[in-house]
Design a protein around this motif. Structure first.
Motif, PDB file in Angstrom:
ATOM      1  N   ARG A   6      46.068  43.936  40.060  1.00  0.00           N
ATOM      2  CA  ARG A   6      45.459  44.452  38.821  1.00  0.00           C
ATOM      3  C   ARG A   6      45.032  43.261  37.970  1.00  0.00           C
ATOM      4  O   ARG A   6      45.753  42.277  37.870  1.00  0.00           O
ATOM      5  N   MET A   7      43.863  43.341  37.345  1.00  0.00           N
ATOM      6  CA  MET A   7      43.343  42.190  36.592  1.00  0.00           C
ATOM      7  C   MET A   7      42.938  42.547  35.163  1.00  0.00           C
ATOM      8  O   MET A   7      42.538  43.686  34.900  1.00  0.00           O
ATOM      9  N   GLY A   8      43.012  41.521  34.290  1.00  0.00           N
ATOM     10  CA  GLY A   8      42.505  41.665  32.930  1.00  0.00           C
ATOM     11  C   GLY A   8      41.185  40.930  32.823  1.00  0.00           C
ATOM     12  O   GLY A   8      40.111  41.503  33.010  1.00  0.00           O
ATOM     13  N   CYS A   9      41.263  39.596  32.586  1.00  0.00           N
ATOM     14  CA  CYS A   9      40.042  38.827  32.315  1.00  0.00           C
ATOM     15  C   CYS A   9      39.283  38.432  33.578  1.00  0.00           C
ATOM     16  O   CYS A   9      38.071  38.276  33.543  1.00  0.00           O
ATOM     17  N   ALA A  10      39.988  38.203  34.688  1.00  0.00           N
ATOM     18  CA  ALA A  10      39.411  37.673  35.938  1.00  0.00           C
ATOM     19  C   ALA A  10      38.831  36.273  35.767  1.00  0.00           C
ATOM     20  O   ALA A  10      38.061  35.815  36.601  1.00  0.00           O
ATOM     21  N   LEU A  11      39.181  35.601  34.675  1.00  0.00           N
ATOM     22  CA  LEU A  11      38.671  34.252  34.431  1.00  0.00           C
ATOM     23  C   LEU A  11      39.804  33.243  34.244  1.00  0.00           C
ATOM     24  O   LEU A  11      39.611  32.167  33.675  1.00  0.00           O
ATOM     25  N   GLY A  12      40.994  33.605  34.676  1.00  0.00           N
ATOM     26  CA  GLY A  12      42.105  32.663  34.646  1.00  0.00           C
ATOM     27  C   GLY A  12      42.786  32.486  33.310  1.00  0.00           C
ATOM     28  O   GLY A  12      43.614  31.585  33.155  1.00  0.00           O
ATOM     29  N   MET A  13      42.462  33.336  32.323  1.00  0.00           N
ATOM     30  CA  MET A  13      42.974  33.084  30.967  1.00  0.00           C
ATOM     31  C   MET A  13      44.165  33.958  30.552  1.00  0.00           C
ATOM     32  O   MET A  13      44.963  33.554  29.731  1.00  0.00           O
ATOM     33  N   CYS A  14      44.262  35.176  31.081  1.00  0.00           N
ATOM     34  CA  CYS A  14      45.263  36.112  30.536  1.00  0.00           C
ATOM     35  C   CYS A  14      46.559  36.142  31.341  1.00  0.00           C
ATOM     36  O   CYS A  14      47.570  36.657  30.874  1.00  0.00           O
ATOM     37  N   PHE A  15      46.568  35.634  32.530  1.00  0.00           N
ATOM     38  CA  PHE A  15      47.751  35.593  33.412  1.00  0.00           C
ATOM     39  C   PHE A  15      48.271  36.985  33.780  1.00  0.00           C
ATOM     40  O   PHE A  15      49.438  37.154  34.129  1.00  0.00           O
ATOM     41  N   ALA A  16      47.407  37.999  33.698  1.00  0.00           N
ATOM     42  CA  ALA A  16      47.825  39.367  34.071  1.00  0.00           C
ATOM     43  C   ALA A  16      48.004  39.492  35.581  1.00  0.00           C
ATOM     44  O   ALA A  16      48.685  40.398  36.050  1.00  0.00           O
ATOM     45  N   CYS A  17      47.410  38.580  36.327  1.00  0.00           N
ATOM     46  CA  CYS A  17      47.311  38.775  37.779  1.00  0.00           C
ATOM     47  C   CYS A  17      48.216  37.849  38.581  1.00  0.00           C
ATOM     48  O   CYS A  17      48.022  37.695  39.775  1.00  0.00           O
ATOM     49  N   VAL A  18      49.206  37.186  37.906  1.00  0.00           N
ATOM     50  CA  VAL A  18      49.992  36.186  38.640  1.00  0.00           C
ATOM     51  C   VAL A  18      50.861  36.833  39.713  1.00  0.00           C
ATOM     52  O   VAL A  18      51.338  37.954  39.560  1.00  0.00           O
ATOM     53  N   ARG A  36      50.874  31.836  40.804  1.00  0.00           N
ATOM     54  CA  ARG A  36      49.446  31.502  40.717  1.00  0.00           C
ATOM     55  C   ARG A  36      48.657  32.737  40.296  1.00  0.00           C
ATOM     56  O   ARG A  36      49.101  33.866  40.507  1.00  0.00           O
ATOM     57  N   ARG A  37      47.462  32.474  39.763  1.00  0.00           N
ATOM     58  CA  ARG A  37      46.600  33.581  39.321  1.00  0.00           C
ATOM     59  C   ARG A  37      45.718  34.029  40.481  1.00  0.00           C
ATOM     60  O   ARG A  37      44.975  33.206  41.043  1.00  0.00           O
ATOM     61  N   VAL A  38      45.810  35.308  40.813  1.00  0.00           N
ATOM     62  CA  VAL A  38      45.020  35.826  41.948  1.00  0.00           C
ATOM     63  C   VAL A  38      43.529  35.704  41.647  1.00  0.00           C
ATOM     64  O   VAL A  38      42.738  35.372  42.523  1.00  0.00           O
ATOM     65  N   CYS A  39      43.127  35.918  40.383  1.00  0.00           N
ATOM     66  CA  CYS A  39      41.689  35.897  40.065  1.00  0.00           C
ATOM     67  C   CYS A  39      41.088  34.505  40.161  1.00  0.00           C
ATOM     68  O   CYS A  39      39.930  34.350  40.523  1.00  0.00           O
ATOM     69  N   TRP A  40      41.843  33.486  39.812  1.00  0.00           N
ATOM     70  CA  TRP A  40      41.281  32.147  39.609  1.00  0.00           C
ATOM     71  C   TRP A  40      41.657  31.189  40.729  1.00  0.00           C
ATOM     72  O   TRP A  40      40.850  30.392  41.188  1.00  0.00           O
TER      73      TRP A  40
HETATM   74  S1  FES Z   1      43.147  38.456  35.340  1.00  0.00           S
HETATM   75 FE1  FES Z   1      43.355  37.144  33.637  1.00  0.00          FE
HETATM   76  S2  FES Z   1      44.226  35.361  34.551  1.00  0.00           S
HETATM   77 FE2  FES Z   1      43.783  36.625  36.262  1.00  0.00          FE
END
Ligand code: FES
Ligand SMILES: Cc1cc2nc3c(=O)[nH]c(=O)nc-3n(C[C@H](O)[C@H](O)[C@H](O)COP(=O)(O)OP(=O)(O)OC[C@H]3O[C@@H](n4cnc5c(N)ncnc54)[C@H](O)[C@@H]3O)c2cc1C
Length: 285
Positions: A240-252, A269-273
């Motif tokens: 599950r993702m929030g920003c997908a730009l490595g900033m919110c850490f929702a996807c660690v 680690r962040r899955v998105c970044w």
């Molecule tokens: S979704 Fe925000 S850091 Fe990965």
């Protein structure tokens, strides 16, 4: 109009690449079976520079009364640079994907990307085996395109509950992959049958790269298989993702790190970044 951003260099985070808010025009958005739709869009050059395993963060229209504040991550299913088009293959699951399903020809899709680290095929790879299940098949198809273009043989093992839910078969064949189909109703998609199949394929022509997406069971199988035979491999993960730009850490997620002296630790680690594609041996399931 597209707003362009550039990923800053970070130690160990890979190369810089452009990320844009691409306004794409819908060419078609049709059902391919009872669960999945194929969305084809005309896309600008930055979007078409995407690599296999990268994804776009899609702005989904409202589904009825409810709006979709967060974007939804979606892998690239096909990059058609000749036609200037991107294909997404998606399962209609909840509010976001139901909203996506309302888009029709001529509508605009706001697609942020391409985002993330895609697959890295080792130089000189001769035989790639990919196993995908469900929507994982959507993510692996561009890797087959890249591998065949690099001169490798590709064996694509497609797994599904039943044959009517299989996708990407024709596209993979036309890209030059050898396709093997396994389904639950036939009874040849369990891990014991798949392990035997992998051993046969490897004995026939040695495998030097494996890739998977869409199933923890298949990822574990490939982790064991690639460790036993010393084969490089990667997995495209979903989270599950929030920003997908490595900033919110929702996807660690946790991953295994190996220090130069061989000491093993677990780090996040962040899955998105940092991904969504990771080496099989680092992945903790
Ligand atoms: S979704 Fe925000 S850091 Fe990965
Ligand atoms: C990098 C990446 C690439 C993806 N590529 C594809 C793709 O090519 N095609 C596709 O159909 N889907 C893909 N997904 C999953 C897709 O993002 C989710 O299905 C979508 O966000 C669901 O949104 P929704 O609002 O329709 O459903 P929601 O109402 O948010 O959820 C409906 C159901 O889907 C599950 N779900 C939601 N988000 C995810 C997720 N990120 N991963 C796994 N399950 C989820 C929920 O647990 C719930 O059971 C990808 C996910 C990631 C992280």
């Amino acid at each position: 109009m597209s707003l362009c951003a550039v990923k800053p260099d970070e130690a160990g985070a890979g190369d810089s690449f452009p990320v844009a808010e691409n306004l794409c025009t819908i060419v078609s958005n049709d059902w391919v079976n009872e669960e999945y739709r194929l969305l084809i869009v005309d896309a600008p050059a930055i979007a078409l520079a995407a690599k296999a395993g990268q994804f776009f963060h899609l702005m989904c229209p409202p589904d009825g009364e409810s709006g979709n504040f967060l974007r939804r991550p979606m892998s690239i299913h096909r990059i058609d640079r000749e036609q200037g088009q991107l294909h997404f293959l998606y399962k209609v699951q909840g509010s976001g994907t139901r909203g996506l399903a309302t888009l029709g020809q001529g509508d605009t899709l706001d697609a942020l990307g391409p985002v993330g680290q895609g697959f890295t095929l080792p130089r000189g790879t001769q035989h790639v085996v990919m196993i995908g299940r469900g929507v994982g098949l959507a993510t692996l198809a561009p890797l087959a395109q890249e591998a065949v273009a690099a001169g490798a043989k590709v064996t694509a093992i497609l797994s599904a509950r039943m044959a009517s839910l299989l996708m990407a078969e024709d596209a993979l064949r036309s890209d030059g992959a050898e396709v093997v189909i396994v389904t639950d109703d036939v009874g040849n998609s369990d891990t014991t049958s798949l392990e035997a199949l992998l051993r046969r394929v490897h004995a026939d022509r040695p495998i030097d790269f494996v890739a998977t997406c869409g199933s923890k069971r298949l990822t574990r199988l490939l982790q064991d298989f690639s460790t036993e035979f010393g084969i490089a491999g990667q997995v495209a993960l979903e989270q599950r993702m929030g920003c997908a730009l490595g900033m919110c850490f929702a996807c660690v997620m946790p991953f295994r790190n190996t220090a130069a002296d061989g000491t093993r630790t677990v780090g996040y680690r962040r899955v998105c970044w940092d991904g969504p594609v990771f080496n099989l041996e680092e992945t903790v399931l």
